[in-house]
Scaffold this active site. Structure first.
Site, PDB file in Angstrom:
ATOM      1  N   SER A  56      33.055  35.746  20.250  1.00  0.00           N
ATOM      2  CA  SER A  56      33.806  35.189  21.379  1.00  0.00           C
ATOM      3  C   SER A  56      33.591  35.868  22.720  1.00  0.00           C
ATOM      4  O   SER A  56      33.985  35.332  23.752  1.00  0.00           O
ATOM      5  CB  SER A  56      35.301  35.190  21.059  1.00  0.00           C
ATOM      6  OG  SER A  56      35.581  34.153  20.166  1.00  0.00           O
TER       7      SER A  56
ATOM      8  N   SER B 281      35.151  32.128  22.386  1.00  0.00           N
ATOM      9  CA  SER B 281      36.410  31.689  22.920  1.00  0.00           C
ATOM     10  C   SER B 281      36.750  32.268  24.298  1.00  0.00           C
ATOM     11  O   SER B 281      37.571  31.688  25.016  1.00  0.00           O
ATOM     12  CB  SER B 281      37.540  32.025  21.941  1.00  0.00           C
ATOM     13  OG  SER B 281      37.692  33.404  21.805  1.00  0.00           O
TER      14      SER B 281
ATOM     15  N   LYS C  50      41.721  38.279  29.373  1.00  0.00           N
ATOM     16  CA  LYS C  50      41.840  37.113  28.483  1.00  0.00           C
ATOM     17  C   LYS C  50      43.293  36.918  28.065  1.00  0.00           C
ATOM     18  O   LYS C  50      44.020  37.902  27.858  1.00  0.00           O
ATOM     19  CB  LYS C  50      40.948  37.337  27.260  1.00  0.00           C
ATOM     20  CG  LYS C  50      40.815  36.109  26.363  1.00  0.00           C
ATOM     21  CD  LYS C  50      39.852  36.399  25.212  1.00  0.00           C
ATOM     22  CE  LYS C  50      39.708  35.223  24.268  1.00  0.00           C
ATOM     23  NZ  LYS C  50      38.813  35.531  23.121  1.00  0.00           N
TER      24      LYS C  50
END
Lengths: 458, 92
Positions: free
Chosen positions: A165, A141, A66
């Site tokens: 997330s 997210s 990420k």
């Protein structure tokens, strides 16, 4: 694709060819899962693997990271204009661990700006599309980390979870995602949003792979003062768990149908009872007050001087930095920083921030009581299936989608999303929450469900 | 009730320049969000939790390790001069 399948492919065509194919797939992909693809580095590593030079538990496995996790010399943007030119000069602890175990970092995944969102629609680089329906979001997210797994654009991925997330995109994309106990994985090198809530965690397409990635990234790190100094290792245990179904965590009708079907399957194998956690009614508000307050302090560092977006002319400090921040941050980030500043400001601290911290105590105590009676607690991960792009028009409506995931972050408990099938061709996730440092139980439960064919990917 | 002057006040606290149009949009949204936060008024008086980990006094050997070099530290800025950061004027 599972690690076992990847290894087979590599035996067949070699790592270099397998990685080349994956890179082509990413290039052609419509998902927008990546912000940066590490083409040259990945091919170089693949070559090393083919020459027998790359060793370790994850040798030759392509892992997506990420984009809020620092990678030395590789763009790390947090999906923000503010960091669109930022190249860290050090690796995060988890990235060091990946490299030590021979993993190939294939790219940096798209996300909501600074992790602030549930759909990746707040990304400066555009929304991540759901692999099962391109008109829908992949969740957030860590949306890129979820979507990339489904489309074979990586084999494993790392996400981060501040209020859901990892679990949200795992649920929306139909993969496994685990938020570890607070302190199990070092946050060194994770660009902070809300320190007291967030953890880095693994995402994968099967439980065995998820467990292996958690083994690699967990462990002692002196550079994170909240690190618990524990190492995780997966060991198979067969057990008849006592499971509590959290009454207060609900979902819409579509998801409920699938959820209840899963519950009746589970009843054949486990001891299941409903449990009421009354403090849950405070969880969402408490979460947002704390997350926004911590964000307002954390993101104060972006002043245009040392790194990140800046403007040429150095005016007075106030003028300069407020302009840099106005131009560099997206709307949701501004909203959260401002509301956080408000919650911490004179006259409101007692009404919002302090009350939220007290609610946190109640939530922890509620969970403690529940774990005296139950081994695991379950709920739907998300109250809905993946949203249509643009469906959530108002910020509060988006915040409400996190209602089932934030309690685990407030309490610091480990929680995972397990894919349990589809409703109208869209994936649904089951959330399981365990007591502190009981990741092994969570993973064993998921492993059982995988064997029983209750949990399934695709 | 959130007034427009409250929005400008927090924007100043947050050090973010906002336009009049943004301010009005935020005002409406903040009102809704803060109204939702009012549920916290019902929270009884218990001890607050600042952090979920119960770690006390984690010690380590005080040994010098590797630091970032001056060059590395300055790699991500365009405002630098003679090995230092060049910042905006703080005192008018």
């Amino acid at each position: 694709m599972k690690i076992a399948e990847w290894r087979e492919k590599v035996l067949e065509v070699g790592c270099y060819e397998a990685i080349s194919e994956m890179l082509k797939r990413i290039e052609k992909s419509k998902l927008n899962a990546y912000i940066t693809v590490c083409k040259e580095e990945a091919l170089k590593k693949a070559e090393e693997f083919d020459k027998g030079k790359l060793k370790g538990k994850l040798a030759g496995i392509p892992v997506a990271v990420k984009d809020n996790i620092s990678t030395k010399g590789i763009l790390t943007t947090c999906a923000s204009k503010m960091l669109s030119n930022y190249k860290p000069v050090f690796d995060a602890h988890v990235v060091e661990r990946l490299k030590e175990e021979g993993a190939i970092i294939i790219g940096k995944t798209n996300m909501d700006e600074f992790g602030m969102g549930t759909t990746t629609e707040t990304s400066y680089y555009g929304v991540v599309r759901n692999p099962y329906d391109l008109n829908r979001v992949a969740g957030g997210s860590s949306g890129g980390s979820g979507a990339a797994l489904v489309n074979d654009e990586c084999v494993l991925s790392l996400g981060t979870d501040t209020g859901g997330s990892i679990r949200c995109p795992a649920s929306f994309c139909g993969v496994y995602g685990l938020k570890p106990t607070y302190g199990l994985v070092s946050r060194y090198g994770l660009i902070p949003y809300a320190n007291s809530l967030e953890q880095i965690g693994p995402m994968a397409t099967c439980v065995e792979d998820l467990a292996l990635l958690l083994e690699v990234i967990s462990g002692k790190d002196e550079r994170d003062s909240t690190n618990a100094g524990r190492c995780f290792s997966f060991s198979r245990v067969e057990n008849k768990y006592k499971i509590g179904v959290i009454k207060e965590m609900s979902c819409n009708e579509d998801v409920m149908e699938k959820y209840e079907e899963t519950l009746s399957e589970l009843r054949k194998f486990y001891d299941i009872e409903y449990v009421s956690l009354q403090s849950m009614k405070f969880a969402l508000a408490a979460y947002y007050v704390i997350a926004m307050s911590e964000a307002s302090s954390n993101l104060a560092r972006y002043d245009g001087v040392r790194y990140g977006y800046t403007i040429e002319k150095l005016e007075s400090w106030r003028k300069f930095s407020s302009k840099v921040r106005a131009e560099g941050f997206g709307e949701e980030v501004k909203r959260r920083i401002m509301l956080g500043s408000y919650a911490l400001s004179a006259g409101y601290y007692g009404k919002y921030y302090l009350k939220a911290l007290k609610a946190r105590t109640l939530i922890i105590e509620d969970f403690k009581r529940a774990f005296e009676k139950f081994d695991l607690l379950i709920a739907p991960t998300m109250p809905t299936v993946a949203f249509k792009i643009g469906e959530l028009k108002d910020p509060l409506t988006m915040y409400l989608a996190d209602v089932n995931t934030v309690p685990a972050n407030l309490a610091g408990l480990p929680a995972m999303s397990i894919p349990i099938g589809f409703v109208n061709k869209l994936p649904v996730g089951l959330q399981a929450i365990a007591n502190y440092f009981n990741e092994n139980m969570l993973l064993n439960f998921a492993y059982d469900l995988e064997r029983l064919n209750i949990a399934k990917v695709c | 009730m959130v007034e427009i002057k409250d929005v400008y006040h927090v924007a100043e606290l947050a050090n973010i320049e906002i336009s009049d149009k943004e301010a009005e949009k935020f005002r409406v949204e903040f009102e809704k969000i803060l109204e939702y936060f009012d549920v916290l008024d019902e929270v009884p008086d218990v001890r607050p939790t600042y952090h979920v980990v119960t770690l006390y006094n984690v010690f380590r050997e005080d040994k010098p390790g590797r630091c970032l070099t001056q060059e590395e530290v300055l790699l991500n800025t365009q405002h630098k001069e003679e090995g230092f950061f060049r910042g905006p004027k703080v005192v008018e």
